[in-house]
Scaffold this motif. Structure first.
Motif, short mmCIF file in Angstrom:
data_model
loop_
_atom_site.label_atom_id
_atom_site.label_comp_id
_atom_site.label_asym_id
_atom_site.label_seq_id
_atom_site.Cartn_x
_atom_site.Cartn_y
_atom_site.Cartn_z
N ILE A 71 0.83 -1.20 0.00
CA ILE A 71 0.00 0.00 0.00
C ILE A 71 0.87 1.25 0.00
CG2 ILE A 71 -1.85 -1.16 1.27
CD1 ILE A 71 -0.93 0.34 3.78
N GLU A 72 0.28 2.35 -0.47
CA GLU A 72 0.89 3.65 -0.30
C GLU A 72 0.70 4.13 1.15
OE1 GLU A 72 -0.92 6.25 -3.13
OE2 GLU A 72 0.24 5.47 -4.83
N ASP A 73 1.57 4.99 1.58
CA ASP A 73 1.48 5.62 2.90
C ASP A 73 1.36 4.59 4.04
OD1 ASP A 73 1.41 7.64 4.76
OD2 ASP A 73 -0.65 8.25 4.36
N PRO A 74 2.29 3.65 4.13
CA PRO A 74 2.20 2.67 5.22
C PRO A 74 2.31 3.29 6.61
CG PRO A 74 4.31 2.50 4.10
CD PRO A 74 3.45 3.40 3.27
N ARG A 75 2.94 4.46 6.73
CA ARG A 75 3.05 5.07 8.06
C ARG A 75 1.68 5.41 8.62
NH1 ARG A 75 7.89 8.74 9.93
NH2 ARG A 75 7.02 7.87 11.84
N ARG A 76 0.72 5.66 7.74
CA ARG A 76 -0.63 5.97 8.20
C ARG A 76 -1.35 4.72 8.68
NH1 ARG A 76 -5.58 8.39 4.41
NH2 ARG A 76 -7.20 8.30 6.04
#
Length: 226
Positions: A71-76
């Motif tokens: 996924i994109e933006d895994p930190r979120r």
């Protein structure tokens, strides 16, 4: 080469989603981990399941969840999977600008931290990050779809990672994902992998639990000869 006992993680991407809880229970007595592929139709061109399904499924089995975030933006999103009870949460190096910081967040949330390297990504620049991780997942296909053919030359990354782990005396699992079958798992084990994601090789078998046991035995034999 010193390799830990092999772990086999059936991928639910190959399971029958209409009876997913039953498919999970079918491997409960044999699987070490359950591999959960989360895809967002942005980082990869496929859309699978998300956090609500993982939260619901967590109550249906005792198998440790090995969550693979494509996924994109895994930190979120990644810490939410740790909070949901995932044993290991792996995110892609290509999607994160500060992998070490996210690894710290995951560990603080109670999960193991995994770093994934896709087919076309060189591994060398990420090896120095491994002390911050518990798992290094090396794709042996292009991330995004199950059922692809295993790419043997990608095992060069596994060999490089195994050398680095042994030289640095690191406690890091080296996991391979993509095209792992009874015919390819030995190659991956000989290269230095010690955790194996298997989808159709498990859920395409008449007896998924026995398929897991046979895969583990092949991996063990490849390393020990026993």
């Amino acid at each position: 080469m010193t390799v830990p006992p092999p772990i086999v993680a059936p991928s639910i991407l190959a399971a029958d989603f209409a009876r997913l809880a039953d498919e999970v229970r079918a491997v409960e007595d044999a699987a070490d981990w359950l591999h959960v592929d989360v895809m967002d139709n942005h980082f990869v061109p496929n859309l699978t399941i998300g956090l609500p399904v993982v939260q619901s499924l967590r109550g249906a089995t005792t198998i440790p969840f090995d969550v693979h975030l494509m996924i994109e933006d895994p930190r979120r999103w990644a810490p939410g999977y740790a909070d949901a009870g995932a044993y290991n949460v792996t995110f892609h190096a290509e999607a994160c600008d500060d992998p070490v910081a996210l690894a710290k967040d995951l560990r603080s949330a109670g999960a193991k931290a995994g770093l994934a390297i896709d087919r076309d990504t060189p591994i060398e620049s990420y090896l120095e990050l491994l002390p911050s991780f518990d798992t290094l997942l090396i794709m042996t296909i292009k991330a995004g779809f199950g059922g692809q053919r295993f790419i043997p030359h990608l095992l060069d990354k596994v060999r490089a990672a195994r050398r680095h782990v042994e030289t640095g005396h690191l406690d890091v699992r080296i996991e391979v994902d993509g095209g792992i079958t009874a015919d390819t798992i030995a190659q991956a084990a000989e290269a230095g992998a010690d955790a194996f994601v298997a989808g159709t090789a498990v859920y395409g078998a008449d007896d998924p639990a026995e398929a897991v046991r046979k895969l583990r035995a092949r991996a063990e034999h490849a390393v020990t000869g026993a």
